[in-house]
Design a protein around this motif. Structure first.
Motif, short mmCIF file in Angstrom:
data_model
loop_
_atom_site.label_atom_id
_atom_site.label_comp_id
_atom_site.label_asym_id
_atom_site.label_seq_id
_atom_site.Cartn_x
_atom_site.Cartn_y
_atom_site.Cartn_z
N ARG A 119 0.82 -1.22 0.00
CA ARG A 119 0.00 0.00 0.00
C ARG A 119 0.85 1.26 0.00
N HIS A 120 1.82 1.34 0.91
CA HIS A 120 2.62 2.56 0.98
C HIS A 120 3.56 2.70 -0.21
N SER A 121 4.06 1.58 -0.75
CA SER A 121 4.87 1.66 -1.96
C SER A 121 4.05 2.24 -3.10
N GLN A 122 2.81 1.75 -3.27
CA GLN A 122 1.98 2.23 -4.36
C GLN A 122 1.63 3.70 -4.19
N LEU A 123 1.35 4.13 -2.96
CA LEU A 123 1.04 5.55 -2.72
C LEU A 123 2.23 6.43 -3.11
N LEU A 124 3.44 5.99 -2.80
CA LEU A 124 4.62 6.77 -3.17
C LEU A 124 4.84 6.77 -4.68
N VAL A 125 4.66 5.61 -5.31
CA VAL A 125 4.78 5.54 -6.77
C VAL A 125 3.76 6.46 -7.43
N ASP A 126 2.54 6.44 -6.93
CA ASP A 126 1.50 7.31 -7.48
C ASP A 126 1.87 8.79 -7.36
N ALA A 127 2.66 9.10 -6.34
CA ALA A 127 3.11 10.49 -6.14
C ALA A 127 4.33 10.83 -6.97
N GLY A 128 4.88 9.84 -7.70
CA GLY A 128 6.05 10.09 -8.53
C GLY A 128 7.37 9.79 -7.86
N VAL A 129 7.31 9.13 -6.70
CA VAL A 129 8.50 8.83 -5.91
C VAL A 129 8.92 7.39 -6.12
N GLU A 130 10.21 7.13 -6.15
CA GLU A 130 10.74 5.77 -6.23
C GLU A 130 10.90 5.24 -4.80
N PRO A 131 10.08 4.27 -4.37
CA PRO A 131 10.12 3.81 -2.97
C PRO A 131 11.10 2.68 -2.74
N HIS A 132 11.71 2.70 -1.57
CA HIS A 132 12.59 1.61 -1.13
C HIS A 132 12.21 1.35 0.34
N LEU A 133 11.19 0.54 0.53
CA LEU A 133 10.63 0.32 1.86
C LEU A 133 11.07 -1.02 2.43
N ALA A 134 11.63 -0.97 3.63
CA ALA A 134 11.88 -2.18 4.40
C ALA A 134 10.65 -2.44 5.25
N TRP A 135 10.55 -3.64 5.80
CA TRP A 135 9.37 -3.95 6.59
C TRP A 135 9.74 -4.59 7.92
N SER A 136 8.79 -4.48 8.85
CA SER A 136 8.96 -5.07 10.16
C SER A 136 7.73 -5.90 10.50
N SER A 137 7.95 -7.12 10.94
CA SER A 137 6.84 -7.95 11.41
C SER A 137 6.61 -7.74 12.90
N ALA A 138 7.56 -7.10 13.56
CA ALA A 138 7.43 -6.87 15.01
C ALA A 138 6.70 -5.58 15.33
N GLU A 139 6.65 -4.65 14.38
CA GLU A 139 6.02 -3.35 14.60
C GLU A 139 5.04 -3.04 13.47
N ILE A 140 3.97 -2.36 13.80
CA ILE A 140 3.04 -1.88 12.78
C ILE A 140 3.59 -0.61 12.15
N THR A 141 3.01 -0.21 11.05
CA THR A 141 3.34 1.09 10.47
C THR A 141 3.03 2.19 11.47
N GLY A 142 3.92 3.15 11.58
CA GLY A 142 3.72 4.24 12.52
C GLY A 142 2.44 5.01 12.23
N THR A 143 1.84 5.53 13.28
CA THR A 143 0.58 6.26 13.16
C THR A 143 0.64 7.53 14.00
N VAL A 144 0.09 8.60 13.45
CA VAL A 144 0.01 9.88 14.18
C VAL A 144 -1.43 10.36 14.19
N VAL A 145 -1.93 10.66 15.35
CA VAL A 145 -3.22 11.34 15.48
C VAL A 145 -2.93 12.84 15.59
N ILE A 146 -3.43 13.61 14.64
CA ILE A 146 -3.14 15.04 14.57
C ILE A 146 -4.42 15.81 14.84
#
Length: 312
Positions: free
Chosen positions: A86-113
């Motif tokens: 999902r996040h790779s595709q969102l970056l590609v859609d924005a024109g960015v070349e993504p290089h995402l590593a992943w963690s099975s121990a942690e979820i994707t970070g989240t911010v409540v603003i």
């Protein structure tokens, strides 16, 4: 268990000539939950609010706004295992070349603003982003880069200064510039303002907000803050709550940029957009005045959309 392997890319960003200037952005990619209460929060019960979910993270936002201006961008970050696609595709859609590593121990970070006019209050769980390793910037990605941009979120996460200093050394050896956005007065306060300033001392480009500048220098007035920081950095651009900026280099006359005209829809990501605009301008012509104006123009675009990235 976690992995630092690059994610499978669901698509490719727009093709550009390999000799075009390129920026590598290294840092946080998060999920934002943006809350704009309709009135003062009522404790212990409901308050009507506008709630929106957006992709975020200061570094990823900056990468997206850079790409929106035609800059060739590689982004390095870390997400939860289930969010790589999902996040790779969102970056590609924005024109960015993504290089995402992943963690099975942690979820994707989240911010409540929580947004109140031009003020933001953030509740942050950095999740997998907190595990980002600066060594994820490989020699292959570093080769030919013009600028490497890093946010303070990733810098303060390191327990010792060794990793960041090693990164800077590699960037210098590659002939690229190092750019730093402090990103959070709260995290800097916890890390120690003096320690943070000493660690990032000498960066070529430095993008503090007014709150961060006050914390780092102990000074109050924007001009005084920029003069003080310009003794440590190649160029400093201090962003103001209005969307304007004060910028300068040591021994040079300061640049005062008024905010570009725009309707304030949401202040989230304004500083990220400013950094992107400034960097895009600097790649074209290393002029503080021109780059600052481009930064404020991009910041105005950010303030006109909900969330910290360009609207699709």
């Amino acid at each position: 268990m976690s992995s630092s392997a690059p994610a499978h890319r669901p698509g490719r960003s727009a093709r550009r000539e390999p000799d075009e200037p390129r920026v590598v952005v290294l840092g946080d990619v998060l999920d934002d939950i943006i809350v704009a209460p309709a009135k003062r929060l009522a404790r212990g019960t409901d308050t009507v609010a506008r709630v929106r979910h957006r992709a975020g993270g200061s570094a990823a936002n900056t990468a997206a706004w850079l790409a929106s201006q035609g800059v060739r961008v590689d982004f390095i970050g870390r997400v939860g295992a289930g969010d790589v696609q999902r996040h790779s595709q969102l970056l590609v859609d924005a024109g960015v070349e993504p290089h995402l590593a992943w963690s099975s121990a942690e979820i994707t970070g989240t911010v409540v603003i929580v947004v109140d006019g031009s003020t933001r209050t953030m509740l942050t769980d950095r999740g997998a982003s907190a595990e980002l390793d600066f060594d994820a910037l490989t020699d292959t990605l570093l080769h030919g880069a013009s600028i490497v941009h890093v946010t303070g979120y990733s810098i303060v996460q390191e327990r010792t200064p060794v990793a960041y200093r090693k990164l800077v050394s590699r960037v210098r050896e590659a002939g690229a510039l190092i750019s730093v956005d402090p990103a959070s007065s709260g995290f800097i306060a916890d890390f120690g303002p003096a320690a943070f300033l000493d660690l990032v001392d000498g960066a070529d480009l430095f993008f503090p907000s007014l709150d961060e500048g006050r914390l780092l220098t102990g000074l109050q007035e924007p001009d005084d803050i920029v003069h003080a920081l310009a003794e440590r950095f190649g160029a400093v651009a201090l962003t103001l709550p209005t969307g304007g900026a004060v910028a300068g280099k040591q021994g040079a006359k300061l640049v005062h940029a008024a905010p570009a005209s725009s309707r304030l829809v949401d202040p989230v990501g304004t500083g990220d957009g400013f950094s992107a605009g400034f960097l895009a301008g600097w790649l074209h012509s290393p002029s503080v005045a021109l780059s600052t104006r481009r930064g404020t123009n991009t910041a105005a675009r950010v303030r006109a959309v909900v969330g910290g990235r360009p609207s699709r």
